[in-house]
Write an enzyme that holds these catalytic residues in place. Structure first.
Site, PDB file in Angstrom:
ATOM      1  CG  ASP A   1       7.938   0.602 -12.886  1.00 36.27           C
ATOM      2  OD1 ASP A   1       8.530   1.495 -12.272  1.00 36.27           O
ATOM      3  OD2 ASP A   1       6.991   0.060 -12.593  1.00 36.27           O
TER       4      ASP A   1
ATOM      5  CE1 TYR B   1      12.117  -1.843   1.814  1.00 36.36           C
ATOM      6  CE2 TYR B   1      12.834  -0.726   3.801  1.00 36.36           C
ATOM      7  CZ  TYR B   1      12.550  -0.893   2.701  1.00 36.36           C
ATOM      8  OH  TYR B   1      12.676   0.331   1.736  1.00 36.36           O
TER       9      TYR B   1
ATOM     10  CE  LYS C   1      15.237  -1.238  -0.169  1.00 41.04           C
ATOM     11  NZ  LYS C   1      15.513  -1.069  -1.754  1.00 41.04           N
TER      12      LYS C   1
ATOM     13  CG  PHE D   1      12.612  10.285   0.371  1.00 42.13           C
ATOM     14  CD1 PHE D   1      13.117  11.312  -0.312  1.00 42.13           C
ATOM     15  CD2 PHE D   1      13.602   9.971   1.441  1.00 42.13           C
ATOM     16  CE1 PHE D   1      14.163  12.126  -0.416  1.00 42.13           C
ATOM     17  CE2 PHE D   1      15.018  10.357   1.562  1.00 42.13           C
ATOM     18  CZ  PHE D   1      15.356  11.377   0.465  1.00 42.13           C
TER      19      PHE D   1
ATOM     20  CB  THR E   1       7.567   6.989  -1.951  1.00 44.08           C
ATOM     21  OG1 THR E   1       6.901   6.273  -0.589  1.00 44.08           O
ATOM     22  CG2 THR E   1       8.963   7.402  -1.743  1.00 44.08           C
TER      23      THR E   1
END
Length: 254
Positions: free
Chosen positions: A36, A160, A164, A193, A195
């Protein structure tokens, strides 16, 4: 692939879907390297699962090489790569003041999500190809992360969705390319989700987003993404596919 004792690398492993994936792989017996760009976040997850933390900027070849070398020194060469790291961002092509959207924002999102994923993948695959095959001839598995936005992106998501969509599109050619080395390549395309980003939204907004999903009528749980990622690693028959995990959601224009 039996994950017990297998070395695994998870990018974006310091939070969200990546952290859940790191935890699930460790629970199934893998030796996990948490990569990360946030050193503290990576260290926190690594300590919790008995793994190793590696600071990594996935867009930098030198940074990725150093992180993979550190992970390999600790756990041996990785047979599993979970490419989860990525960034978001929305911008209309024509701004409210009539100006064009800044090119740099588009370039940055594509650089991280698409080029960064490929950067890690190419280096990890080269190392996997040198490993002895397992009993079924498999040397490794790579799981990338796309998004439902790759297929039905919303207003403002040009960058985006392009990033993707590129991740999704390269899945099959990569799987065909690396088949000769016994390396599988798949992509997970998650919907909405829970997140850290969505956690910041008011509870009523979270509830509204969840109710837009046909079934189950709630936001996805990171653990559900992680369970799919781990199953992909364990199921050698899966290869070259993009798997949506979105509760049958199809994103509206806005």
């Amino acid at each position: 692939m039996n994950l017990q004792g297998i070395a695994a690398v998870v990018t974006g492993g310091g939070s969200g879907l990546g952290a859940a994936t790191a935890r699930e792989l460790a629970r199934r017996g893998a030796k996990v390297a948490v990569l990360d760009i946030n050193a503290a976040a990576a260290q926190s997850v690594a300590e919790a699962i008995g793994g190793i933390a590696c600071v990594c900027d996935i867009t930098s070849p030198e940074s990725v090489e150093a992180a993979l070398a550190r992970a390999s020194a600790a756990h041996g060469a990785a047979r599993v790569l979970m490419n989860v790291a990525g960034i978001g961002g929305a911008k209309r092509v024509v701004q409210r003041d009539g100006s064009a959207a800044p090119l740099e924002q588009f370039r940055r999102i594509v650089e991280v999500n698409l080029v960064g994923s490929y950067n890690v993948l190419r280096l990890a695959a080269a190392a996997m190809a040198k490993l002895d095959p397992l009993d079924d001839g498999e040397r490794g598995v790579i799981v990338n992360t796309a998004s439902a936005a790759a297929f039905d992106g919303q207003v403002g998501q040009a960058a985006y969705s392009a990033s993707k969509g590129g991740v999704a599109a390269m899945t099959l050619p990569l799987a065909r390319d690396l088949a000769q080395h016994g390396i599988r390549v798949l992509t997970i395309a998650p919907g909405l989700f829970l997140t850290p980003l969505l956690h910041e939204l008011p509870e009523e907004v979270q509830r509204s987003l969840g109710e837009s999903i046909p079934f189950p009528k709630r936001l996805g749980k990171p653990e559900e993404f992680a369970a799919l990622a781990a199953h992909i690693a364990e199921n050698a028959a899966l290869n070259g596919e993009v798997i949506r995990i979105d509760g049958a959601l199809r994103l509206p224009p806005r």
